[in-house]
Write a protein that holds these residues in place. Sequence first.
Motif, PDB file in Angstrom:
ATOM      1  N   ARG A  46       0.895  -1.218   0.026  1.00 30.16           N
ATOM      2  CA  ARG A  46       0.054  -0.055  -0.250  1.00 30.16           C
ATOM      3  C   ARG A  46       0.929   0.990  -0.022  1.00 30.16           C
ATOM      4  O   ARG A  46       1.914   1.318   0.627  1.00 30.16           O
ATOM      5  CB  ARG A  46      -0.981  -0.019   1.124  1.00 30.16           C
ATOM      6  CG  ARG A  46      -1.717  -1.044   1.537  1.00 30.16           C
ATOM      7  CD  ARG A  46      -2.660  -0.979   2.654  1.00 30.16           C
ATOM      8  NE  ARG A  46      -3.457  -2.072   2.891  1.00 30.16           N
ATOM      9  CZ  ARG A  46      -3.365  -3.386   3.068  1.00 30.16           C
ATOM     10  NH1 ARG A  46      -1.976  -3.564   3.051  1.00 30.16           N
ATOM     11  NH2 ARG A  46      -3.942  -4.235   3.081  1.00 30.16           N
ATOM     12  N   ASP A  49      -1.854   6.692   1.286  1.00 33.67           N
ATOM     13  CA  ASP A  49      -3.276   6.871   1.107  1.00 33.67           C
ATOM     14  C   ASP A  49      -3.829   5.190   1.576  1.00 33.67           C
ATOM     15  O   ASP A  49      -4.865   5.118   2.358  1.00 33.67           O
ATOM     16  CB  ASP A  49      -3.939   6.986  -0.025  1.00 33.67           C
ATOM     17  CG  ASP A  49      -3.699   8.578  -0.387  1.00 33.67           C
ATOM     18  OD1 ASP A  49      -3.558   9.182   0.512  1.00 33.67           O
ATOM     19  OD2 ASP A  49      -3.545   8.931  -1.579  1.00 33.67           O
ATOM     20  N   GLY A  50      -3.373   4.232   1.013  1.00 34.31           N
ATOM     21  CA  GLY A  50      -3.845   2.844   1.301  1.00 34.31           C
ATOM     22  C   GLY A  50      -3.362   2.605   2.651  1.00 34.31           C
ATOM     23  O   GLY A  50      -4.453   1.962   3.077  1.00 34.31           O
ATOM     24  N   ARG A  52      -3.461   4.434   5.201  1.00 33.90           N
ATOM     25  CA  ARG A  52      -4.309   5.107   6.041  1.00 33.90           C
ATOM     26  C   ARG A  52      -5.648   4.479   6.142  1.00 33.90           C
ATOM     27  O   ARG A  52      -6.538   4.467   6.921  1.00 33.90           O
ATOM     28  CB  ARG A  52      -4.404   6.638   5.649  1.00 33.90           C
ATOM     29  CG  ARG A  52      -3.429   7.493   6.509  1.00 33.90           C
ATOM     30  CD  ARG A  52      -3.949   8.774   6.094  1.00 33.90           C
ATOM     31  NE  ARG A  52      -2.927   9.532   5.181  1.00 33.90           N
ATOM     32  CZ  ARG A  52      -2.944   9.958   3.978  1.00 33.90           C
ATOM     33  NH1 ARG A  52      -4.208   9.720   3.098  1.00 33.90           N
ATOM     34  NH2 ARG A  52      -2.090  10.542   3.112  1.00 33.90           N
ATOM     35  N   GLU A  53      -6.126   4.084   4.725  1.00 39.98           N
ATOM     36  CA  GLU A  53      -7.509   3.628   4.503  1.00 39.98           C
ATOM     37  C   GLU A  53      -7.485   2.363   5.388  1.00 39.98           C
ATOM     38  O   GLU A  53      -8.718   1.768   5.972  1.00 39.98           O
ATOM     39  CB  GLU A  53      -7.860   3.112   3.161  1.00 39.98           C
ATOM     40  CG  GLU A  53      -8.159   4.589   2.209  1.00 39.98           C
ATOM     41  CD  GLU A  53      -8.013   4.325   0.671  1.00 39.98           C
ATOM     42  OE1 GLU A  53      -7.865   3.090   0.469  1.00 39.98           O
ATOM     43  OE2 GLU A  53      -8.031   5.075  -0.032  1.00 39.98           O
ATOM     44  N   GLN A  56      -7.698   2.763   8.928  1.00 42.93           N
ATOM     45  CA  GLN A  56      -8.896   3.443   9.410  1.00 42.93           C
ATOM     46  C   GLN A  56     -10.121   2.365   9.604  1.00 42.93           C
ATOM     47  O   GLN A  56     -11.056   2.379  10.285  1.00 42.93           O
ATOM     48  CB  GLN A  56      -9.543   4.617   8.588  1.00 42.93           C
ATOM     49  CG  GLN A  56     -10.955   5.168   8.775  1.00 42.93           C
ATOM     50  CD  GLN A  56     -10.726   6.014  10.310  1.00 42.93           C
ATOM     51  OE1 GLN A  56      -9.753   6.923  10.238  1.00 42.93           O
ATOM     52  NE2 GLN A  56     -11.603   5.775  11.032  1.00 42.93           N
ATOM     53  N   ALA A  57     -10.143   1.225   8.618  1.00 40.59           N
ATOM     54  CA  ALA A  57     -11.008   0.274   8.534  1.00 40.59           C
ATOM     55  C   ALA A  57     -10.952  -0.653   9.659  1.00 40.59           C
ATOM     56  O   ALA A  57     -11.786  -1.008  10.345  1.00 40.59           O
ATOM     57  CB  ALA A  57     -10.659  -0.539   7.338  1.00 40.59           C
ATOM     58  N   ASP A  60     -12.306   1.604  12.447  1.00 39.74           N
ATOM     59  CA  ASP A  60     -13.854   1.431  12.454  1.00 39.74           C
ATOM     60  C   ASP A  60     -14.536   0.192  12.855  1.00 39.74           C
ATOM     61  O   ASP A  60     -15.683   0.112  13.452  1.00 39.74           O
ATOM     62  CB  ASP A  60     -14.256   1.717  10.744  1.00 39.74           C
ATOM     63  CG  ASP A  60     -14.015   3.175  10.621  1.00 39.74           C
ATOM     64  OD1 ASP A  60     -13.847   4.038  11.379  1.00 39.74           O
ATOM     65  OD2 ASP A  60     -14.126   3.493   9.157  1.00 39.74           O
ATOM     66  N   PHE A  94     -11.378  -4.283   8.371  1.00 41.79           N
ATOM     67  CA  PHE A  94     -10.518  -4.587   7.309  1.00 41.79           C
ATOM     68  C   PHE A  94     -10.777  -5.976   7.036  1.00 41.79           C
ATOM     69  O   PHE A  94     -10.525  -6.313   5.972  1.00 41.79           O
ATOM     70  CB  PHE A  94      -8.969  -4.186   7.616  1.00 41.79           C
ATOM     71  CG  PHE A  94      -8.075  -4.852   6.927  1.00 41.79           C
ATOM     72  CD1 PHE A  94      -7.982  -4.113   5.591  1.00 41.79           C
ATOM     73  CD2 PHE A  94      -7.228  -5.535   6.989  1.00 41.79           C
ATOM     74  CE1 PHE A  94      -7.003  -4.370   4.805  1.00 41.79           C
ATOM     75  CE2 PHE A  94      -6.148  -6.024   6.224  1.00 41.79           C
ATOM     76  CZ  PHE A  94      -6.161  -5.181   4.948  1.00 41.79           C
TER      77      PHE A  94
END
Length: 154
Positions: A46, A49-50, A52-53, A56-57, A60, A94
Amino acid sequence: MDTIPTAEMKAKVRKIEEKVWNGRDPAAFDEIATDDFVMRDPMGDRDLDGAREMIQAVLDGTPDLEFAIEDMFAAGDRIAVRYTLEGTNEAPSFLTKEPTGNHWRSSGITIYRFEGDKVAEQWDAFDYFGTMQQLGLIPAEAETEAEGGAGAPA
């Protein structure tokens, strides 16, 4: 480009890891990542950006997530961190499309490579298999044997 002193690298990594995971702020990693940062992970490489995503998943899906650094070592331009993550899967994450409600605790090791005072690359080895078992996404070995799967006595 000279690498920053080992103690400073360790302090930066500790501060950012705490902000990212326990502070629930994936964007905090931007403070130490190069523009061309790459995260190398068994689930796929990644960019920033990947990364961080993905973080975050995880956050979450696990609102009560707790992150702890167990060990940290440094040599040259690299820092190795052994850590644990723990929490309850209460939302899509994730690894889950639907929450399982299961509590999980897993460990991993990350190696960071610095260029100057920034992280250019990281390699992750995380116990995805054990995490998926704890989440109920794949059966534990005992369940497999009890159901007559591989490893069951003939």
